[in-house]
Scaffold this motif. Structure first.
Motif, PDB file in Angstrom:
ATOM      1  N   SER A 145      -0.937   1.284   8.066  1.00  0.00           N
ATOM      2  CA  SER A 145      -1.642   2.553   7.903  1.00  0.00           C
ATOM      3  C   SER A 145      -2.748   2.464   6.866  1.00  0.00           C
ATOM      4  N   VAL A 146      -2.546   1.664   5.832  1.00  0.00           N
ATOM      5  CA  VAL A 146      -3.534   1.580   4.752  1.00  0.00           C
ATOM      6  C   VAL A 146      -4.179   0.201   4.641  1.00  0.00           C
ATOM      7  N   GLY A 147      -3.896  -0.673   5.597  1.00  0.00           N
ATOM      8  CA  GLY A 147      -4.505  -1.991   5.578  1.00  0.00           C
ATOM      9  C   GLY A 147      -3.919  -2.931   4.548  1.00  0.00           C
ATOM     10  N   ALA A 148      -2.658  -2.726   4.171  1.00  0.00           N
ATOM     11  CA  ALA A 148      -2.009  -3.614   3.210  1.00  0.00           C
ATOM     12  C   ALA A 148      -1.559  -4.895   3.896  1.00  0.00           C
ATOM     13  N   SER A 149      -1.328  -5.932   3.103  1.00  0.00           N
ATOM     14  CA  SER A 149      -0.948  -7.220   3.680  1.00  0.00           C
ATOM     15  C   SER A 149       0.512  -7.573   3.433  1.00  0.00           C
ATOM     16  N   GLN A 150       1.179  -6.919   2.500  1.00  0.00           N
ATOM     17  CA  GLN A 150       2.589  -7.185   2.247  1.00  0.00           C
ATOM     18  C   GLN A 150       3.204  -6.013   1.489  1.00  0.00           C
ATOM     19  N   GLY A 151       4.529  -6.065   1.321  1.00  0.00           N
ATOM     20  CA  GLY A 151       5.161  -4.970   0.597  1.00  0.00           C
ATOM     21  C   GLY A 151       6.668  -5.090   0.565  1.00  0.00           C
ATOM     22  N   SER A 152       7.286  -4.047   0.015  1.00  0.00           N
ATOM     23  CA  SER A 152       8.742  -3.995  -0.063  1.00  0.00           C
ATOM     24  C   SER A 152       9.188  -2.549  -0.113  1.00  0.00           C
ATOM     25  N   ILE A 153      10.429  -2.336   0.268  1.00  0.00           N
ATOM     26  CA  ILE A 153      11.061  -1.028   0.110  1.00  0.00           C
ATOM     27  C   ILE A 153      12.280  -1.211  -0.773  1.00  0.00           C
ATOM     28  N   MET A 154      12.292  -0.495  -1.899  1.00  0.00           N
ATOM     29  CA  MET A 154      13.429  -0.530  -2.802  1.00  0.00           C
ATOM     30  C   MET A 154      14.245   0.740  -2.578  1.00  0.00           C
ATOM     31  N   ASN A 156       6.619  -0.076  -1.951  1.00  0.00           N
ATOM     32  CA  ASN A 156       5.583  -0.869  -2.619  1.00  0.00           C
ATOM     33  C   ASN A 156       4.765  -1.597  -1.559  1.00  0.00           C
ATOM     34  N   ILE A 157       3.458  -1.371  -1.518  1.00  0.00           N
ATOM     35  CA  ILE A 157       2.597  -2.107  -0.608  1.00  0.00           C
ATOM     36  C   ILE A 157       1.383  -2.599  -1.380  1.00  0.00           C
ATOM     37  N   SER A 158       0.905  -3.790  -1.032  1.00  0.00           N
ATOM     38  CA  SER A 158      -0.208  -4.382  -1.764  1.00  0.00           C
ATOM     39  C   SER A 158      -1.090  -5.185  -0.815  1.00  0.00           C
ATOM     40  N   THR A 159      -2.251  -5.580  -1.319  1.00  0.00           N
ATOM     41  CA  THR A 159      -3.186  -6.343  -0.512  1.00  0.00           C
ATOM     42  C   THR A 159      -3.864  -7.414  -1.347  1.00  0.00           C
ATOM     43  N   ASP A 160      -4.209  -8.504  -0.697  1.00  0.00           N
ATOM     44  CA  ASP A 160      -4.974  -9.559  -1.354  1.00  0.00           C
ATOM     45  C   ASP A 160      -6.398  -9.595  -0.790  1.00  0.00           C
ATOM     46  N   ARG A 161      -6.762  -8.523  -0.066  1.00  0.00           N
ATOM     47  CA  ARG A 161      -8.070  -8.482   0.589  1.00  0.00           C
ATOM     48  C   ARG A 161      -9.032  -7.478  -0.045  1.00  0.00           C
ATOM     49  N   GLY A 162      -8.636  -6.847  -1.142  1.00  0.00           N
ATOM     50  CA  GLY A 162      -9.463  -5.839  -1.774  1.00  0.00           C
ATOM     51  C   GLY A 162      -8.635  -4.634  -2.127  1.00  0.00           C
ATOM     52  N   GLU A 163      -9.275  -3.477  -2.312  1.00  0.00           N
ATOM     53  CA  GLU A 163      -8.509  -2.289  -2.696  1.00  0.00           C
ATOM     54  C   GLU A 163      -7.887  -1.621  -1.481  1.00  0.00           C
TER      55      GLU A 163
END
Length: 245
Positions: free
Chosen positions: A148-157, A238-245
């Protein structure tokens, strides 16, 4: 290329949701609609999240007549009238238990990238604690969130009320050791802080992120958000990206 077979799902409870998850995005199958009298059932909510047509009234019948196959839980007595209507119309219906035979055949082949409706993501998350197959649901929720937000990885705690700690329920890009051993108190690290204040946190300066929050290199930005249902804390996304914001 062979024509996609049209599939309709009669019912929106947990069992039907698992079938929706398996079939959606298939290169050989197209889900043309989901029906349940309860418009707020998990399958109906998830259906809207991923952009499928949903029905909770008699309008479903004409659409379902177009299906090559209707999948339903024959044990559900509350759907008896709908099953009878479809049977009389000559529509082919199979029990949900037989669906997995299709999954092992050439009927379903591959699951490509799909797009999701981010506006409904919060509703989908609210059903996390109602689904029995937690692992598959967490995997799917994380996929929906990242796409949905173009993230590349993440986790659910997930939050344990008995211990007062967050633990990793599902993650991509983390070692088994980190997934197994990570425990955060409320207020600890970015995930713990997000859970404590019950607000999302956007992180652009990844240099200060602790190993407990993410074990990944080259991260450029990340979002951490609490998962709350009826004022109860379920966990943290938690979702993150290595491609920008």
């Amino acid at each position: 290329m062979s024509k996609k077979r049209k599939i309709a799902i009669l019912g929106g409870n947990e069992k039907e949701l698992s079938v929706i998850r398996e079939l959606h995005g298939s290169s050989t199958v197209s889900i043309i609609g989901i029906y349940d009298r309860n418009d707020s059932s998990p399958g109906m909510i998830i259906g809207r999240v991923i952009g499928l047509e949903t029905y909770s009234d008699e309008n479903f019948l004409e659409r379902f007549k177009e299906a090559d196959l209707v999948i339903t839980n024959m044990a559900r007595r509350d759907l008896g009238e709908e099953i009878e209507m479809l049977t009389e119309s000559g529509t082919r219906i199979i029990d949900i238990a037989d669906t997995y035979k299709l999954l092992q055949s050439n009927y379903i082949i591959s699951i490509p990238q799909v797009k999701y409706n981010a506006e409904r993501l919060d509703e989908a998350l609210s059903f996390m604690n109602r689904i029995s197959d937690t692992g598959k649901l967490l995997e799917w929720i994380l996929q929906i969130s990242a796409d949905s937000v173009g993230a590349s990885q993440g986790s659910i705690m997930l939050y344990s009320e008995s211990t007062g700690e967050l633990y990793i329920g599902y993650a991509t890009g983390l070692s088994e050791e980190v997934i197994r051993d990570t425990r955060l108190k409320l207020g600890e690290g970015i995930a713990g802080k997000s859970a404590s204040i019950r607000k999302a946190i956007l992180t652009r300066d990844i240099g200060d992120v602790t190993r407990h929050d993410m074990e990944r290199e080259n991260i450029m930005s990340a979002v951490t958000a609490p998962i709350i249902y009826r004022d109860s804390l379920l966990g943290v996304l938690n979702i993150s990206t290595d491609r920008g914001e």
